[in-house]
Design a protein around this motif. Sequence first.
Motif, PDB file in Angstrom:
ATOM      1  N   TYR B 229       0.950  -1.174  -0.056  1.00 49.97           N
ATOM      2  CA  TYR B 229      -0.041   0.011  -0.006  1.00 49.97           C
ATOM      3  C   TYR B 229       0.908   1.177   0.036  1.00 49.97           C
ATOM      4  CZ  TYR B 229      -3.592  -3.163   1.441  1.00 49.97           C
ATOM      5  OH  TYR B 229      -4.538  -4.308   1.762  1.00 49.97           O
ATOM      6  N   ASP B 231       3.973   1.523  -1.193  1.00 50.08           N
ATOM      7  CA  ASP B 231       4.579   1.649  -2.490  1.00 50.08           C
ATOM      8  C   ASP B 231       3.419   2.148  -3.603  1.00 50.08           C
ATOM      9  OD1 ASP B 231       7.043   0.620  -2.063  1.00 50.08           O
ATOM     10  OD2 ASP B 231       6.490  -1.541  -2.947  1.00 50.08           O
ATOM     11  N   VAL B 232       2.137   1.825  -3.442  1.00 53.72           N
ATOM     12  CA  VAL B 232       1.141   2.373  -4.370  1.00 53.72           C
ATOM     13  C   VAL B 232       0.760   3.998  -4.136  1.00 53.72           C
ATOM     14  CG1 VAL B 232      -1.343   2.499  -4.619  1.00 53.72           C
ATOM     15  CG2 VAL B 232      -0.141   0.400  -4.546  1.00 53.72           C
ATOM     16  N   ALA B 233       0.682   4.219  -2.696  1.00 52.10           N
ATOM     17  CA  ALA B 233       0.725   5.678  -2.411  1.00 52.10           C
ATOM     18  C   ALA B 233       1.819   6.563  -2.905  1.00 52.10           C
ATOM     19  CB  ALA B 233       0.302   5.652  -1.021  1.00 52.10           C
ATOM     20  N   ARG B 234       3.062   5.886  -2.756  1.00 49.70           N
ATOM     21  CA  ARG B 234       4.159   6.698  -3.146  1.00 49.70           C
ATOM     22  C   ARG B 234       4.256   7.038  -4.719  1.00 49.70           C
ATOM     23  NH1 ARG B 234       9.199   3.778  -1.528  1.00 49.70           N
ATOM     24  NH2 ARG B 234      10.182   5.536  -2.029  1.00 49.70           N
ATOM     25  N   THR B 235       3.933   6.178  -5.499  1.00 47.02           N
ATOM     26  CA  THR B 235       3.985   6.193  -6.901  1.00 47.02           C
ATOM     27  C   THR B 235       2.744   7.338  -7.237  1.00 47.02           C
ATOM     28  OG1 THR B 235       2.327   4.413  -7.239  1.00 47.02           O
ATOM     29  CG2 THR B 235       4.747   4.017  -7.326  1.00 47.02           C
ATOM     30  N   LEU B 236       1.725   7.325  -6.473  1.00 45.32           N
ATOM     31  CA  LEU B 236       0.472   8.386  -6.813  1.00 45.32           C
ATOM     32  C   LEU B 236       0.941   9.569  -6.093  1.00 45.32           C
ATOM     33  CD1 LEU B 236      -2.232   5.797  -6.357  1.00 45.32           C
ATOM     34  CD2 LEU B 236      -1.712   7.090  -8.442  1.00 45.32           C
TER      35      LEU B 236
END
Lengths: 282, 334
Positions: B229, B231-236
């Motif tokens: 989660y 990783d996802v948030a960082r890429t967003l």
Amino acid sequence: MTGETLHHAPGPSLQLLTQEIPVLIVDDLSKTYADGTQALAGINLSVHPGEIVALVGGSGCGKTTLLRLIAGLDQASGGCVQVDGETIREPHPDVGVVFQEARLLPWLDVADNVGFGLAGLTGSEHRGRVVGALERIGLAEHADRWPRELSGGQQQRVAIARAFVTIPRVLLLDEPFSALDAFTRRDLHDQLLNLWGEAKPTILLVTHDVGEAVTLADRVVVMRPRPGRLDETIVIGPARPRDPVAAHHENAVRRVMAALDRSLRPAAAHQPLAPEDRATWW
Amino acid sequence: MSGSITAVTAARVAAARAHVPVPPWRVLAAGTVWLALAGLTLALPETGDFPRTAAFAHGAAVIGLGLLPLGLLGARLGGFGARLQHWSPWLAALAIALVAWEVVTAKFCLLPMPFFPPPQAILEVFLDDWPRLGGSTLNSLILLAGGYAIGAGFGFVLGVAIGTSKAVGYWAHPVLRFVGPLPATAWLPLAFFVFPTSWSASTFLVALATGFPVTVLTWSGVAGANKAYFDVARTLGASPSFLVLRVAVPAALPHVFVGLFMGLGGSFAVLVVAEMLGVKSGLGWYLQWAQGWAAYANMYAALIVMALMCSSLITLLFRLRDRLLAWQKGLVQW
């Protein structure tokens, strides 16, 4: 649906692409883990705006590692990654990622998951973008659902919408369809190309599925393991849509399979290439 | 897929069940038992002096007479009727238990008297001593609410801080390991000595009993949040504070609620002990006071109020959890 017409429109010509400045430049990138394992060595890759490049290779050849370095999620041991001339050291708003699993945040409903990365918009703009994205993936009526209420294919569609809605310049897809059945996968290939047709982001697609690589990509780059490095490139060409039963398509699949087969052999046994299989570097 | 099919099947079974007409005799039978309780209470002679016997019998008669028309109306009452049908065996069992209680205490005096008062003696407490009992309940609630809010708030913030900051973890973890497992009641003598008032000392103890489980479980929830989660948030484009508030905290919330439930249970125990030993009000104090006067009926009344209070607070916390964790599946129904 506007995406439908764009889907059938011919892509930019190869000659035109080669003259453009690459949007993504990977320069002599290497990654060595703390235990001394060399995961990647001397990766060089240039990808042009609007191009779709597929990375194929056996397990453990560093495909995911390469994608995580380009995304800025991990730090490289050497070399650099540039997007539009800007060196990537941490996650960048111009670089979107779709992971193998959908990784939707379970405490947000579908609409909030899609809108998670949208910043600096007014409420109505935000809503409009989210609703538009959900309509294009055919999940508008599921906007208020929890992720756990969706099927695997629907979840992955939401993940794709979440990556596209921020309109990134470069989109990294890490085996996004590998957990899905063949029918869902074909459906998602079409939806991906529809979405891609709107803003034409540059796509780097990691996949195990040679058929998928040949269906979606302008060129297929084969990786070879231990340490991971780029091997051969097979040009598929920009014409879309692709007919999976056409002779041209089957021939391309065969060429990629042959290149994969060679990449798995030890370097000493590497035979000179037949002319039609020769790697074509940009 | 199979999950949704099971759900559909379950819904059909429930619908089929709802269409089977439940005979109205269940509610009628329950009403009859309550009327029997009333009659028995009035008819049999008593072995002691209980001023509220008539009130008790009349109350039972009102319940019994109320159940009869409700039972006859049956399905026309909609959701309320269905709930009444569902709980009518319990209503009957309650009346039967009251009959048995009435018989072995007031009527035939089979149990030693001052220790086992009849139901009308407890009713007498509620009718005559309600200002003191109500005041005690209110004081207990105020003390509990203050201590619990402080403990839960502090524990949550500390848990998030330990889970997200290495420096805070370095300093807080050993202290938590050394002091945390100590039962909050062990602090009691020290707290009453250190704090200016017994009320502030009790608040501190309730906060302590709440804070430890909330801290540890919040921390474990934050530390165990799925890295995917993040990783996802960082890429967003999520900032570090956004990662904590919008990813780590929601991901930790199921654990936080386990801590809140444990803390609530612990705080009840500390509350009663603190009120028995130091605070001059509250339900714990009322229990102690009733025991001192050998007023056993008052004790039972206080126990009933305390059970209602604790059960209601747990229910309230469950409601809050169901609201905040609606995204989770397989929640235990309270």
